[in-house]
Every structure is written in C-alpha cells, then in structure tokens.
Design a protein around this motif. Structure first.
Motif: not given
Length: 378
Positions: A147-160, A191-195
């Motif tokens: 979940a923490a990785v997901r949050d960090a990816l969301e901040v970095s790249t956004g869901s798209t 990682c696939a979802s967030y490229d």
C-alpha cells in the motif's frame, strides 16, 4: 581535532557500543563448520567448479586485462551471459565484476533527477548506495508494504501514468536479514499499472529457489521487472549480473559507469560461475536440500522458517550476539553476527546459513550447537 584524534574517538565509541568489527583470516584447511558464509549450495568447493576456474586461469591468465568495452570481454563472459539468461528465463544478461556493481549499475543508469526511486526499507546496502548516487528523488517505504508503494507511485505518476517522473521500485526477492520473501506479484502488478519499473535483487533467491523467485512467480521476462543477481552465493564464485530486455542491456553497456569503467570479471571467476550453473541445472536436488535444512534448523530453534537459506536468531544486545558467536566458534561452528548498522530494525542477531555442501554429520552437530548457544545467550 586532528584526523588521528577523530579516528581514535570513532574506535572508542564503536568499542563501547559493542560494534567493532575485525577481519578474521581463514585457512584453506580450516576444519570449522561454516554456517556464516553464503555458499548456499556448496558449489565453491565442487570439483567441477574448481577445475573450470583453474583451467580458465591457465588459458586466459589471472585477469581479464581490461574493461569490457576495451578488450576485456572474453568468450567466457558471452557464454555465461547466455546461460544465465536462459536459466533465469530472461531475454538477456550483462555480467559485471560483483553483485554490488550490478545494483549500482542498473539504478544509476536508469535513474536521475527526473526519477522517483521507491525503496523498501530492508534493501541491501548496494541498492541504498545506488539510490543515493543516482540523485533521484527517494522515498523509503516500510518493509514489504504494498500500500505504501502504491501511495508513492500515485504521488509520482498518477493513476494514468501519463505526465510526471519516471518511477523505479527497489526490492529483494528474499531479504537477507529476516529471510522473508517480497510480495513480488503485487509489486509487479503495481508497476505495470503505473508504468514503473521494478528492480528485484535475486541475491538470496537464485539457486535456493532454482532459477529464482522471480521465475518461480511467473514474472521472468515481465516488461516491468528487471532482475539483478550475484554469482558469489549459490553459484560459489564472484561477480554479478543484470537481466532483462535487450534494450536495457544495451543501455547499461553505454551508460552504466560500474560496467564501463571497471575491469571485466576475471576468467577464473567467470568460468567457475558458468560451471556452477551447469551443476545447478544437473542437480536441482541441491536446492531442495538447502531449503530442507533451513526448515530443520528453524524448527530446532523455534523460529519462523525463512524463505531463503539465511536464518536469523535474535539476541538481546550487540554484546550478547558477539558472545554467542564466540561460544559457537569454540564448539567448532562459525556463524555470522548482525549488529547495527547492518540490521534495518536495530536488533542484533546471529546469522546462520544453511548449506547443501555440509556433510550430514557436521550439519547435525552444527544444529545441536546452535540450539545450545541460543538457549544460553538469549
């Protein structure tokens, strides 16, 4: 304060905290049962591996003679890269002089100031150093916290995964201190979802789990997963490798400073790793034996069975860990000792390595010694 005074002050502080480390030379005929090293499958002393190393030294000489991009790339390197890629189910591999160099190479060549590196709190020091050297923006997340990785990816790249920083997630397939496996499937999906790109260090997975945890998880060749490995543990030699798409390999050859500016892996080490890989392919029961032995040891000590070959025994203090290590050695068994700052949670531990290369009687003796030592010093 002079440099001499500063060094004396540092040494005094280390000694007072029980954190002084000292080199202990080992003789070739040392009879001590070794549960401290990383020769998980016992292949460092395998006759086929020894002979391959000796033959390569006689054929090629003591060293490769140059960096890989000059004249240091030997036929042996090419053979080893093809065999590693095939065994791990990867499209290509690039061999470097150590696993440390492999981790430095892949992270520093892929990440820069426009990259967000997301690092598990328990990753190896080589990946920590790589992240620092890359100058990327760094987020350290709690251990195996998807979940923490997901949050960090969301901040970095956004869901798209459109605009924003490129993202790199760093993990180990099996972590060396606690011996637990990473949630690789979940991380790869994220990682696939967030490229993003997932870099997985297979140092403690390769060999113990055959071709590694990445391959066993069905992630070999995944477009968002890059693998690094060392040749110094299950393969009983020295060196490292980065495995992934050919485009990544080409990029590393042209951009990775630990590859470009380092002398190539020595012929003897290259040939030894190649021979060890052949033994591992022919004798998959070695992987089964090391996993069986670590389960046996964990059961005897009453601790959780690790996912790798390394088992940790918590100690109440750094001093207690050192004393317990000495007690085991006095009874003919060498074990490692983890103390701060080498442990991510600050808890000192004995570090015992299961190995398929230890004779059955010696293994039984080692288990008995560790059980006794643990009871007396915990």
């Amino acid at each position: 304060m002079t440099w001499e005074q500063w060094l004396d002050e540092q040494a005094t502080a280390r000694e007072a905290a029980g954190l002084t480390r000292r080199l202990q030379p080992r003789a070739a005929d040392d009879p001590t049962i070794d549960l401290a090293g990383n020769d998980y499958l016992g292949l460092a002393g395998d006759p086929t591996v020894r002979q391959a190393a000796a033959d390569a030294a006689l054929t090629w000489g003591g060293g490769a003679g140059a960096s890989r991009l000059v004249t240091g790339t030997l036929d042996l390197h090419d053979q080893l890269e093809h065999e590693l890629a095939d065994y791990l189910g990867q499209p290509s591999a690039l061999v470097l002089s150590s696993g440390y160099a492999a981790n430095l190479a892949v992270v520093t060549a892929l990440a820069d100031r426009s990259t967000h590196v997301i690092s598990d709190a328990h990753i190896h020091a080589s990946l920590v150093d790589a992240a620092r050297l890359s100058r990327a923006r760094l987020t350290v997340v709690p251990h195996s916290d998807v979940a923490a990785v997901r949050d960090a990816l969301e901040v970095s790249t956004g869901s798209t995964a459109s605009a924003g920083e490129r993202a790199l997630v760093l993990a180990e397939s099996v972590y060396s201190v606690l011996g637990d496996a990473a949630p690789l499937a979940d991380l790869a999906d994220l990682c696939a979802s967030y490229d993003a790109l997932l870099v997985v260090d297979e140092a403690h997975g390769l060999g113990v789990h055959g071709p590694g945890v990445v391959a066993r998880s069905g992630l070999a060749g995944h477009p968002h997963v890059v693998v690094t490995a060392t040749l110094s543990k299950s393969l009983g030699s020295q060196g490292g490798a980065v495995l992934g798409p050919p485009a990544l390999r080409e990029h590393l050859v042209n951009r990775a400073r630990p590859f470009i500016f380092d002398t190539a892996l020595a012929p003897a080490s290259t040939a030894a790793a190649l021979a060890a890989l052949g033994v591992l392919r022919a004798r998959p029961e070695l992987s089964d034996l090391v996993r069986k032995r670590v389960r046996t040891l964990a059961d005897a000590l009453g601790v959780v069975t690790p996912d790798g070959a390394v088992l940790s025994i918590p100690m109440p203090s750094p001093q207690a860990a050192v004393t317990a290590q000495a007690a085991a050695l006095a009874d003919g068994v060498r074990v490692g000792c983890f103390r701060p700052p080498s442990v991510p949670d600050g808890i000192s531990r004995l570090r015992a390595t299961a190995s398929a290369g230890i004779a059955s009687a010696d293994w039984d003796h080692a288990v008995a010694v560790l059980v006794t030592v643990a009871k007396e010093h915990q």
